[in-house]
Motif scaffolding. Structure first.
Motif, PDB file in Angstrom:
ATOM      1  N   ILE A 349       0.827  -1.211   0.000  1.00  8.45           N
ATOM      2  CA  ILE A 349       0.000   0.000   0.000  1.00  8.45           C
ATOM      3  C   ILE A 349       0.851   1.246   0.000  1.00  8.45           C
ATOM      4  O   ILE A 349       0.565   2.221  -0.699  1.00  8.45           O
ATOM      5  N   HIS A 350       1.929   1.229   0.777  1.00 12.14           N
ATOM      6  CA  HIS A 350       2.746   2.422   0.992  1.00 12.14           C
ATOM      7  C   HIS A 350       4.063   2.334   0.229  1.00 12.14           C
ATOM      8  O   HIS A 350       4.693   1.291   0.194  1.00 12.14           O
ATOM      9  N   SER A 351       4.462   3.419  -0.333  1.00 13.75           N
ATOM     10  CA  SER A 351       5.769   3.491  -1.002  1.00 13.75           C
ATOM     11  C   SER A 351       6.342   4.885  -0.781  1.00 13.75           C
ATOM     12  O   SER A 351       5.615   5.877  -0.797  1.00 13.75           O
ATOM     13  N   GLY A 352       7.648   4.942  -0.565  1.00 20.65           N
ATOM     14  CA  GLY A 352       8.289   6.234  -0.335  1.00 20.65           C
ATOM     15  C   GLY A 352       8.068   6.739   1.079  1.00 20.65           C
ATOM     16  O   GLY A 352       7.228   6.237   1.822  1.00 20.65           O
ATOM     17  N   ALA A 353       8.839   7.744   1.476  1.00 22.54           N
ATOM     18  CA  ALA A 353       8.722   8.353   2.801  1.00 22.54           C
ATOM     19  C   ALA A 353       7.711   9.477   2.733  1.00 22.54           C
ATOM     20  O   ALA A 353       7.999  10.572   2.275  1.00 22.54           O
ATOM     21  N   ALA A 354       6.504   9.216   3.188  1.00 19.44           N
ATOM     22  CA  ALA A 354       5.424  10.184   3.003  1.00 19.44           C
ATOM     23  C   ALA A 354       4.939  10.831   4.300  1.00 19.44           C
ATOM     24  O   ALA A 354       4.122  11.736   4.258  1.00 19.44           O
ATOM     25  N   ASN A 355       5.428  10.373   5.468  1.00 19.92           N
ATOM     26  CA  ASN A 355       4.992  10.930   6.747  1.00 19.92           C
ATOM     27  C   ASN A 355       3.474  10.929   6.887  1.00 19.92           C
ATOM     28  O   ASN A 355       2.847  11.949   7.150  1.00 19.92           O
ATOM     29  N   ARG A 356       2.881   9.770   6.725  1.00 18.95           N
ATOM     30  CA  ARG A 356       1.426   9.661   6.843  1.00 18.95           C
ATOM     31  C   ARG A 356       1.041   9.579   8.309  1.00 18.95           C
ATOM     32  O   ARG A 356       1.486   8.692   9.024  1.00 18.95           O
ATOM     33  N   GLU A 357       0.189  10.469   8.754  1.00 20.90           N
ATOM     34  CA  GLU A 357      -0.259  10.483  10.144  1.00 20.90           C
ATOM     35  C   GLU A 357      -1.770  10.329  10.216  1.00 20.90           C
ATOM     36  O   GLU A 357      -2.504  11.015   9.498  1.00 20.90           O
ATOM     37  N   CYS A 358      -2.222   9.435  11.068  1.00 21.92           N
ATOM     38  CA  CYS A 358      -3.642   9.316  11.362  1.00 21.92           C
ATOM     39  C   CYS A 358      -3.866   9.907  12.743  1.00 21.92           C
ATOM     40  O   CYS A 358      -3.313   9.413  13.733  1.00 21.92           O
ATOM     41  N   LYS A 359      -4.650  10.957  12.810  1.00 24.24           N
ATOM     42  CA  LYS A 359      -4.867  11.657  14.071  1.00 24.24           C
ATOM     43  C   LYS A 359      -6.137  11.207  14.785  1.00 24.24           C
ATOM     44  O   LYS A 359      -6.429  11.688  15.886  1.00 24.24           O
ATOM     45  N   GLU A 360      -6.885  10.325  14.169  1.00 25.53           N
ATOM     46  CA  GLU A 360      -8.068   9.778  14.813  1.00 25.53           C
ATOM     47  C   GLU A 360      -7.663   8.979  16.046  1.00 25.53           C
ATOM     48  O   GLU A 360      -6.609   8.334  16.064  1.00 25.53           O
ATOM     49  N   ALA A 361      -8.494   9.003  17.080  1.00 22.39           N
ATOM     50  CA  ALA A 361      -8.225   8.174  18.258  1.00 22.39           C
ATOM     51  C   ALA A 361      -8.466   6.714  17.888  1.00 22.39           C
ATOM     52  O   ALA A 361      -9.560   6.354  17.451  1.00 22.39           O
ATOM     53  N   VAL A 362      -7.438   5.887  18.044  1.00 26.00           N
ATOM     54  CA  VAL A 362      -7.563   4.467  17.725  1.00 26.00           C
ATOM     55  C   VAL A 362      -7.121   3.638  18.923  1.00 26.00           C
ATOM     56  O   VAL A 362      -6.296   4.071  19.726  1.00 26.00           O
ATOM     57  N   SER A 363      -7.658   2.457  19.006  1.00 25.51           N
ATOM     58  CA  SER A 363      -7.322   1.529  20.085  1.00 25.51           C
ATOM     59  C   SER A 363      -6.534   0.358  19.523  1.00 25.51           C
ATOM     60  O   SER A 363      -6.713  -0.042  18.369  1.00 25.51           O
ATOM     61  N   LEU A 364      -5.696  -0.233  20.358  1.00 24.61           N
ATOM     62  CA  LEU A 364      -4.966  -1.436  19.957  1.00 24.61           C
ATOM     63  C   LEU A 364      -5.896  -2.629  19.753  1.00 24.61           C
ATOM     64  O   LEU A 364      -5.469  -3.651  19.210  1.00 24.61           O
ATOM     65  N   ILE A 365      -7.151  -2.514  20.154  1.00 22.41           N
ATOM     66  CA  ILE A 365      -8.106  -3.601  19.909  1.00 22.41           C
ATOM     67  C   ILE A 365      -8.315  -3.799  18.407  1.00 22.41           C
ATOM     68  O   ILE A 365      -8.775  -4.859  17.972  1.00 22.41           O
ATOM     69  N   HIS A 366      -7.930  -2.806  17.607  1.00 21.31           N
ATOM     70  CA  HIS A 366      -8.118  -2.901  16.157  1.00 21.31           C
ATOM     71  C   HIS A 366      -7.036  -3.721  15.458  1.00 21.31           C
ATOM     72  O   HIS A 366      -7.152  -3.991  14.256  1.00 21.31           O
ATOM     73  N   VAL A 367      -5.974  -4.106  16.171  1.00 23.14           N
ATOM     74  CA  VAL A 367      -4.853  -4.799  15.527  1.00 23.14           C
ATOM     75  C   VAL A 367      -5.292  -6.133  14.929  1.00 23.14           C
ATOM     76  O   VAL A 367      -4.961  -6.452  13.776  1.00 23.14           O
ATOM     77  N   TYR A 368      -6.023  -6.934  15.681  1.00 26.51           N
ATOM     78  CA  TYR A 368      -6.420  -8.273  15.228  1.00 26.51           C
ATOM     79  C   TYR A 368      -7.212  -8.211  13.920  1.00 26.51           C
ATOM     80  O   TYR A 368      -6.812  -8.834  12.917  1.00 26.51           O
ATOM     81  N   PRO A 369      -8.324  -7.464  13.842  1.00 28.34           N
ATOM     82  CA  PRO A 369      -9.068  -7.446  12.579  1.00 28.34           C
ATOM     83  C   PRO A 369      -8.307  -6.796  11.433  1.00 28.34           C
ATOM     84  O   PRO A 369      -8.499  -7.165  10.268  1.00 28.34           O
ATOM     85  N   THR A 370      -7.413  -5.850  11.747  1.00 26.25           N
ATOM     86  CA  THR A 370      -6.632  -5.198  10.686  1.00 26.25           C
ATOM     87  C   THR A 370      -5.682  -6.188  10.025  1.00 26.25           C
ATOM     88  O   THR A 370      -5.621  -6.282   8.787  1.00 26.25           O
ATOM     89  N   LEU A 371      -4.926  -6.928  10.832  1.00 27.68           N
ATOM     90  CA  LEU A 371      -3.982  -7.894  10.266  1.00 27.68           C
ATOM     91  C   LEU A 371      -4.715  -8.995   9.511  1.00 27.68           C
ATOM     92  O   LEU A 371      -4.229  -9.472   8.470  1.00 27.68           O
ATOM     93  N   CYS A 372      -5.863  -9.404  10.004  1.00 23.64           N
ATOM     94  CA  CYS A 372      -6.635 -10.426   9.286  1.00 23.64           C
ATOM     95  C   CYS A 372      -7.039  -9.921   7.907  1.00 23.64           C
ATOM     96  O   CYS A 372      -6.890 -10.636   6.906  1.00 23.64           O
ATOM     97  N   GLU A 373      -7.536  -8.713   7.827  1.00 25.74           N
ATOM     98  CA  GLU A 373      -7.947  -8.197   6.516  1.00 25.74           C
ATOM     99  C   GLU A 373      -6.750  -8.048   5.583  1.00 25.74           C
ATOM    100  O   GLU A 373      -6.832  -8.385   4.397  1.00 25.74           O
ATOM    101  N   LEU A 374      -5.625  -7.563   6.105  1.00 21.10           N
ATOM    102  CA  LEU A 374      -4.445  -7.404   5.254  1.00 21.10           C
ATOM    103  C   LEU A 374      -3.957  -8.739   4.719  1.00 21.10           C
ATOM    104  O   LEU A 374      -3.389  -8.811   3.627  1.00 21.10           O
ATOM    105  N   ALA A 375      -4.166  -9.809   5.487  1.00 24.58           N
ATOM    106  CA  ALA A 375      -3.720 -11.140   5.069  1.00 24.58           C
ATOM    107  C   ALA A 375      -4.806 -11.907   4.319  1.00 24.58           C
ATOM    108  O   ALA A 375      -4.579 -13.060   3.930  1.00 24.58           O
TER     109      ALA A 375
END
Length: 507
Positions: A349-375
């Motif tokens: 998805i990402h290429s190059g040094a772009a300094n992408r920042e997400c300022k939305e409040a996010v929780s680590l509870i999102h890690v599991y479903p995120t990795l599943c979707e990416l895989a």
């Protein structure tokens, strides 16, 4: 060769060359096709007790984290990320099983192997889920709380050497003979240190040929107590360490439940011993040491054939107070305890040094479903959280839910892009406006103009809570709905006399 012979073979050579070229082209196309359709590998980097004192989060001006910074520039840097719980065990259980404490009942610290099967049997750990879906799972260091591996979760797990580290306490600070409360350099070789061994294991796995996609978990322990690491990382720091901003009498406008979470004894001891600068220096040195070892693994990934198809996720299990709110360690529902480094980099998805920042409040509870979707895997039905793939593609994409942090049953903090609202089990509350008060110095909970904000954020606090799982508890160090008598005792103190006694600790 005679010219006649050459002329006879020429048509044959032309045909062979043409066929070979066609086969080679088809082979390369097939390889590219397999790469395009291959499941990505996952490099899963867990850090223990690291707060925002990193370059990419700007939490301390003297932080030395060049490797973390370059990863943050390559992927998406979630600058407003928060832990599931401000303690190692409940946060890691929540992240790795994909379930909030208020759904699982796993609120305090647990001996992982002693949690009832009736509880854990309902869930599938993240490495085991990947392993069940065609991945090899490798692990090292602290992934779950403690370094013991659950055998069914991994194909292989590093057994560390356990070399004793020697502390140069005369070059720093140590409370008596306490090995845990040491803040100083070590004198061992780099390879004697657990984090160096963990990183070396990760490098070894990345150097192998793999016939299946892999899930590689690298658990870095520092900057967890004791704050000790090799001398060179102390030497790299400036002579004078900048202290964090601290407000006198910061706790006067917070409820008793919040005050009970602040460990004033540590702060008082450090100031009495004039040790705070040593503590801060040691914490920064340990962060730099963690960054060094993470950099070794990232360099190995970049040099490997897996660089273009490996998702990197990096996170810390919670933040860490360094005197803010008169607190040391974690175990609170304030910003320094809940905010964490959190970066995801997907080279597809990402290429190059772009300094992408997400300022939305996010929780680590999102890690599991995120990795599943990416895989390309289906998450188990019970899994909490939301995939962050939309934010990986567009860091400005909004999230529906704010981040919720739980510390004991009945104690919840809700963080959105601007505000933090906290409600304790006794219904006492705090409200902070991070737009004007990033240090959380002014509790606005009684501000009538913010009643709507409070109501909206309170609406995200769970209405139903799973009962506490009591079997397997290893440490229960919080005042909550299951230990209300501790707060009653706290409230019944002779507060004027008590405050006068500890006034030096508060000023």
């Amino acid at each position: 060769m005679h010219q006649g012979t050459y002329m006879f073979l020429r048509p044959f050579v032309v045909v062979v060359v043409a066929v070979t070229a066609t086969l080679l082209t088809n082979s390369l196309l097939a390889v590219e096709s397999r790469k395009a359709n291959a499941k990505p590998n996952v490099l899963f980097i867990a850090i223990d007790d690291m707060n925002d004192w990193t370059g990419f989060l700007g939490g301390h001006p003297q932080a030395m984290t060049p490797n973390l910074d370059r990863l943050a520039k390559r992927g998406v840097n979630f600058t407003n990320a928060h832990c599931i719980a401000p303690a190692c065990s409940p946060c890691r259980l929540g992240l790795l099983y994909g379930v909030q404490p208020f759904h699982s009942g796993l609120y305090p610290f647990y001996d992982h192997g002693k949690i009832p099967k009736a509880v854990l049997g309902k869930y599938t750990s993240l490495p085991k889920h990947f392993r069940n879906n065609g991945y090899h799972a490798y692990g090292a260091g602290k992934i779950f709380h403690g370094s013991k591996a659950m055998p069914d979760d991994w194909d292989d797990y590093l057994k560390q050497s356990g070399v004793k580290l020697n502390y140069a306490s005369e070059l720093g600070y140590q409370q008596g003979k306490s090995a845990k409360m040491a803040f100083c350099p070590t004198t061992n070789e780099l390879a004697d240190h657990p984090d160096h061994q963990v990183a070396s294991y990760g490098i070894d796995v990345l150097s192998r040929e793999h016939d299946q996609p892999f899930f590689l978990a690298v658990g870095i322990v520092k900057p967890h107590l004791a704050f000790v690491c090799p001398q060179q990382f102390f030497d790299a720091l400036p002579e004078k360490i900048t202290p964090p901003l601290i407000r006198r009498n910061d706790l006067v406008d917070v409820p008793f439940a919040a005050r009970a979470m602040a460990n004033l004894n540590d702060d008082y001891r450090f100031r009495t011993d004039e040790a705070w600068e040593n503590v801060h220096r040691s914490y920064l040195a340990c962060i730099a040491w963690a960054d060094f070892n993470i950099g070794r693994v990232l360099d190995a990934l970049d040099a490997s054939p897996y660089a273009d198809n490996t998702v990197v996720v990096l996170w810390s299990d919670h933040g860490y107070h360094q005197g803010e709110k008169r607190s040391f360690r974690k175990f609170s529902l304030w910003e320094e305890s809940t905010r964490v480094p959190f970066v995801i980099f997907d080279p597809r998805i990402h290429s190059g040094a772009a300094n992408r920042e997400c300022k939305e409040a996010v929780s680590l509870i999102h890690v599991y479903p995120t990795l599943c979707e990416l895989a390309g895997l289906q998450s188990p039905d019970y899994v909490d959280g939301t995939s962050l793939v939309a934010q990986l593609r567009d860091p400005g994409a909004p999230l529906v839910e704010p981040a919720i942090t739980t510390w004991g049953r009945g104690n919840y903090s809700v963080r959105d892009e601007r505000f933090r609202f906290t409600r304790y089990f006794d219904e006492s509350t705090e409200l902070y406006d991070h737009e004007v008060d990033p240090n959380e110095w002014n509790n606005l909970t009684d501000d009538a103009s913010l009643a709507k904000v409070k109501s909206e954020l309170a609406g995200h606090i769970p209405g139903e809570e799973a009962p506490l799982v009591r079997e397997g508890i290893a440490l229960w160090n919080v005042i909550d709905a299951d230990r209300p008598e501790r707060l009653k005792s706290f409230e019944q103190k002779d507060w004027p006399a008590w405050l006068e006694k500890i006034r030096p600790r508060l000023e």
